[in-house]
Design a protein around this motif. Sequence first.
Motif, short mmCIF file in Angstrom:
data_model
loop_
_atom_site.label_atom_id
_atom_site.label_comp_id
_atom_site.label_asym_id
_atom_site.label_seq_id
_atom_site.Cartn_x
_atom_site.Cartn_y
_atom_site.Cartn_z
N LEU A 49 3.71 -18.57 99.57
CA LEU A 49 4.72 -17.54 99.99
C LEU A 49 4.38 -16.04 99.44
O LEU A 49 4.10 -16.28 98.04
CB LEU A 49 6.08 -17.90 99.24
N PHE A 51 5.37 -11.98 99.59
CA PHE A 51 6.41 -10.89 100.12
C PHE A 51 6.19 -9.56 99.18
O PHE A 51 5.34 -9.54 98.12
CB PHE A 51 7.81 -11.39 99.84
N ILE A 170 13.03 -6.09 99.09
CA ILE A 170 12.03 -7.13 99.57
C ILE A 170 11.85 -6.88 101.02
O ILE A 170 12.76 -6.26 101.65
CB ILE A 170 12.83 -8.41 99.43
N ILE A 173 8.36 -11.09 104.13
CA ILE A 173 8.13 -12.34 103.54
C ILE A 173 7.57 -13.31 104.65
O ILE A 173 7.67 -13.38 105.67
CB ILE A 173 9.68 -13.07 103.60
N SER A 184 6.96 -15.58 109.37
CA SER A 184 7.24 -14.40 108.69
C SER A 184 8.68 -13.88 109.02
O SER A 184 9.29 -14.24 110.14
CB SER A 184 6.09 -13.24 109.02
#
Length: 847
Positions: A49, A51, A170, A173, A184
Amino acid sequence: MFIICFADADHIDGLLFNSIYDVSKEYKEVTSLKIPSDNVISFKNNIRLEFDIFLWKKNPFGFIVSAGNDTDPHVFVLSYSDYKSKDTSYIELTYKDRPSIISIPVLDKDQGWRKWKKVVLYFEIENQRIGLSFDDQNIIWYKEKTPIPNKMQFHFGGTSFVVEPPRMAIKKIIFNRDNNETISWPLDENNGAIVHSNYDNGNSWDGSVTNGTWIKELHTRWNKIHTQRIYKNKFKFIGNDIENNYVIYLLGDSLYHYDINKKEISEVFPFSYLPNDNYLYHYNPITKKVFAMHGGGGSRISSYNKKTNSWDNFMDNFESDGLYYTSNILHNYQNGDTYSLGGYGWYEQKNILQKYNDQSFKWDKTKYKIKNGENFFPRCKSSLVFDQETGNYYLYGGQGNESGKQQQGFRRLNDLWLIDINNLEFNQLWIDSTQIVEDYKSNFQKIALSSKHKTIFKILSDNRDNENLNLYVNNTTKMAVSSFESRNFEYFDVQLSSNINEMNNVNIVHFESLDFRDELLIVVLNKKEDKDYLEFYTIHLPIIRLTNYEKNYARFIIIAIILLAVCGFFFNKNQNYVEESPHPIDLINNKKTQHIDISQYILDKGITISLLNGFKIWKNGNLLDSKEWKSAKARELFIYIVINGINGVSINKIHDLFWPNVNLESARNSRAVAISRIRKIIAPYEYLLISDNEKIKFINDKELFIDFRNMIKILERPFTIESKSLDDPIMIYGKDGLLPNMNLNWVKSFRLELYNKINRYAKEYGEVLILNKNWDKLEWIGNQMLYWNEFDDFGMRYVVFANKMNKKEAMSFKIYNDFSENYTTKMKEKYSIPYKNIIDFNIKESL
């Protein structure tokens, strides 16, 4: 769809999280994001993961992301702790019942608005270990025989039992499953509570947002950042302290320092006004002092002493000759000199430049040169901004005319000047093109200049407070925007509040560009329930305005969801199929795709690199033979560095990807050999390849052209129907896309990301063409989309519908039938949307 008003739309994607301290009438809940919203992400061996994050304020503590499933809701928590050190915060990973198994320090200087950093989490079932990397630093591994579940749902901003995010944003991702499949969530939406993924095998991968603020929203409307109850409407803007991020203003008998970063009043000082009401108050950004001078000109400059609440050098009995009202004040940042330019008095405008003599306390007339242009017209009330990069001023318009005589009639000038105050040179950028304004009561305006973005902003209104010359507006500000280069004003509306009743006949008392924040600021006086309030609103630059198409597109989505529910089928292609066949042939009508030839971009001097439709490199206009590389590893590393953009890639990441199973010393030696080979290939332009802060970068330069970077730059701008050529991105992308002959895993993620961007661009373009009833171009767009992916549902719809509207009904049905049969043959399931539904749906959209 949205239209950018100027410049590039860099750094406008992402989701802003509100913390528990931001809960108010506007934000009733804190922000959380679940991915997927109603599902889990499963994998066999490992999952990564990553981000991008920025922490826009040091406090409070909060949960960045956590994950779990029905069996174990508390697999891990990644949290942010701000309280352990004065100048350092920490990102800490807790796994099940083991707190802070990994802790990474984050210096205060690395936190702040738009200071994006990359977080990467690694979960490896086979090796029973968890890894964490921050800002492309070394991976820190936890290896204590950690059992890892192979199914997880991810919760940004909270855990399974509490939602408590830090003040963060954020974006981008990305999950990579088993080193093969990439999913994504760009977080590039501009409204709504749904986060869309690139994985098109149904809606189950979409995420859900609660009470989030999309960063794009901050670019589309005014956002309230400060409210202050007032008892006297005596507001006066003083200036900006850029170093401390302060907006300085007077209100009542107090001087305020408002911290625009922290969004709070930082300091308040008692303030004594001068006994003469004709004195005006300014801020000297060099001495960082408030000063006053008579509005009519000629007086001493008096400086305010905050400690003693008194004035230095004030002469109580001074009488001005009243020749220079509403002149402009300029400062020489090199030597600290202060100048006055223009002004009005005794029925006459002036174009005189005066320099203040702090020894004699007099204003001396100073000659200046007109380097470009014929005449600097006499004027007052001009708009002025200082350019921090060049040390020059930009001056726009004002009220005046050629002679300065009132009997000639004053008008609102629209010329633009660059003033070099160090050398006393005036350079005219725009000539004045105005005529005499007969009714000067209409279309009043406040103007702000941005030297950083080279843009003029105007707020327009038909109502004005004649005493203080402030504008009255309701819930919407009418704006005009033009770049310094184009001199082409666009007119549009920007909303002040979602509550129409809250903003009724508010008074705009100040408007300016905060270049140090990339924002515009307006200050308004607002009356609510018979109480007076001072309110600050900002909008982030670049400004994006929603078009009518946005509403149509929203309606399009709603209708599409209804159709999906009725038919019980997800339209879009399977993502795995795209990766295996990134450039399928056109099975519809055998029309050839159009492609812009790279030859028009090849530099006679410098390096030209093509990554689209195959890798090629030219040096000084000559195509290099692939045999010159000698090393496939060096060639792949070069491409990898180039494709990662101007931010580069960390040396550790290069080692992990290209030499994963060797010791560090061997990896360094192998990298050095490969880099040496690259430098020989591109010599004498090896200076473009640099090593900086443990990263290797291929920098931008006038002697470098890369088609992939050029393409990304185009696609990262919001889609705008005002673009000179809407076809160019599609033609540049061509048929084969990014590096079609390279099947490495890391290439696939870049290829898929670019495909998603160009596909989204094509969809938006297609919807505009439907609204404009441009059927031939719509058919062309649809064909391009089907070249890229033979099961692209939107591509098929566009081709089918375009032929139908061009009265080629037989061809329209044949195309649909061929698509349906091909889908059934290869996907092993029936294409379930009837021809009539597709036609009826698009007809509704075109009405």
